[in-house]
Write a protein that holds these residues in place. Structure first.
Motif, PDB file in Angstrom:
ATOM      1  N   TYR A   1       0.842  -1.197   0.000  1.00 54.39           N
ATOM      2  CA  TYR A   1       0.000   0.000   0.000  1.00 54.39           C
ATOM      3  C   TYR A   1       0.882   1.254   0.000  1.00 54.39           C
ATOM      4  CZ  TYR A   1      -3.414   3.510   1.337  1.00 54.39           C
ATOM      5  OH  TYR A   1      -4.200   4.623   1.364  1.00 54.39           O
ATOM      6  N   ASP A   2       1.945   1.240   0.814  1.00 50.56           N
ATOM      7  CA  ASP A   2       2.874   2.374   0.850  1.00 50.56           C
ATOM      8  C   ASP A   2       3.529   2.599  -0.515  1.00 50.56           C
ATOM      9  OD1 ASP A   2       2.345   2.569   3.584  1.00 50.56           O
ATOM     10  OD2 ASP A   2       4.225   1.583   4.179  1.00 50.56           O
ATOM     11  N   VAL A   3       3.862   1.504  -1.200  1.00 51.47           N
ATOM     12  CA  VAL A   3       4.477   1.614  -2.534  1.00 51.47           C
ATOM     13  C   VAL A   3       3.530   2.348  -3.471  1.00 51.47           C
ATOM     14  CG1 VAL A   3       5.221   0.317  -4.585  1.00 51.47           C
ATOM     15  CG2 VAL A   3       5.939  -0.437  -2.313  1.00 51.47           C
ATOM     16  N   MET A   4       2.243   1.984  -3.429  1.00 54.39           N
ATOM     17  CA  MET A   4       1.277   2.620  -4.324  1.00 54.39           C
ATOM     18  C   MET A   4       1.114   4.093  -3.989  1.00 54.39           C
ATOM     19  SD  MET A   4      -0.398   2.001  -6.951  1.00 54.39           S
ATOM     20  CE  MET A   4      -1.157   3.317  -7.848  1.00 54.39           C
ATOM     21  N   GLN A   5       1.019   4.423  -2.711  1.00 54.54           N
ATOM     22  CA  GLN A   5       0.868   5.817  -2.323  1.00 54.54           C
ATOM     23  C   GLN A   5       2.100   6.628  -2.729  1.00 54.54           C
ATOM     24  OE1 GLN A   5      -2.179   6.891  -1.335  1.00 54.54           O
ATOM     25  NE2 GLN A   5      -2.533   4.743  -1.827  1.00 54.54           N
ATOM     26  N   PHE A   6       3.271   6.064  -2.565  1.00 54.23           N
ATOM     27  CA  PHE A   6       4.517   6.710  -2.978  1.00 54.23           C
ATOM     28  C   PHE A   6       4.499   6.957  -4.488  1.00 54.23           C
ATOM     29  CE2 PHE A   6       8.881   6.557  -4.555  1.00 54.23           C
ATOM     30  CZ  PHE A   6       9.537   7.431  -3.705  1.00 54.23           C
ATOM     31  N   SER A   7       4.031   5.956  -5.246  1.00 57.27           N
ATOM     32  CA  SER A   7       3.983   6.060  -6.711  1.00 57.27           C
ATOM     33  C   SER A   7       2.997   7.121  -7.166  1.00 57.27           C
ATOM     34  CB  SER A   7       3.624   4.706  -7.324  1.00 57.27           C
ATOM     35  OG  SER A   7       4.616   3.759  -7.024  1.00 57.27           O
TER      36      SER A   7
END
Length: 135
Positions: free
Chosen positions: A41-47
């Motif tokens: 989820y953090d990866v997606m928000q970062f992206s």
């Protein structure tokens, strides 16, 4: 002159391509784009934050048509030639359909909300079983 994004690291081994690392981190492997990124989820928000909300993130294609073709094949079983008919399937695919980071973020939030409504909590484990279908 060509711009370089990586450098060779480690010893050269005859017959092998050299190991390369990003210029951003030549001395160690990076396993996260930021110290704050710990989960998918953090990866997606970062992206979403760093690549632009309207930018294409990923794409998929739909199967438009399945073409079946029957062919006779020859196999050798126990030293004997055996002929049998086999059906081959070919897929005619659509052009790529792209989703933006914002659209994918919305889907992730919908899936997460649904899992929470089913009673899942942080650190819950799920298994997804699915059949392959043509549609």
């Amino acid at each position: 002159m060509e711009k370089q994004f990586s450098i060779s690291v480690g010893p050269e081994i005859k017959g092998e391509t050299p190991t390369r690392r990003s210029l951003i981190s030549p001395n160690k492997l990076i396993d996260s784009p930021s110290e704050d990124v710990k989960t998918l989820y953090d990866v997606m928000q970062f992206s979403v934050k760093n690549h632009g909300a309207g930018k294409s993130a990923m794409g998929y294609r739909k199967i438009e048509k399945i073409i079946e073709e029957e062919k006779e094949v020859t196999k050798i079983v126990g030293g004997e030639e055996i002929k049998e008919k086999k059906v081959w399937k070919y897929f005619q695919m659509s052009p790529y359909i792209y989703l933006s980071y914002t659209e994918i973020d919305e889907e992730i939030r919908n899936i997460g909300s649904g899992l929470m409504k089913l009673g899942l909590q942080p650190n819950s484990k799920i298994t997804v079983y699915s059949t392959t279908r043509y549609s």
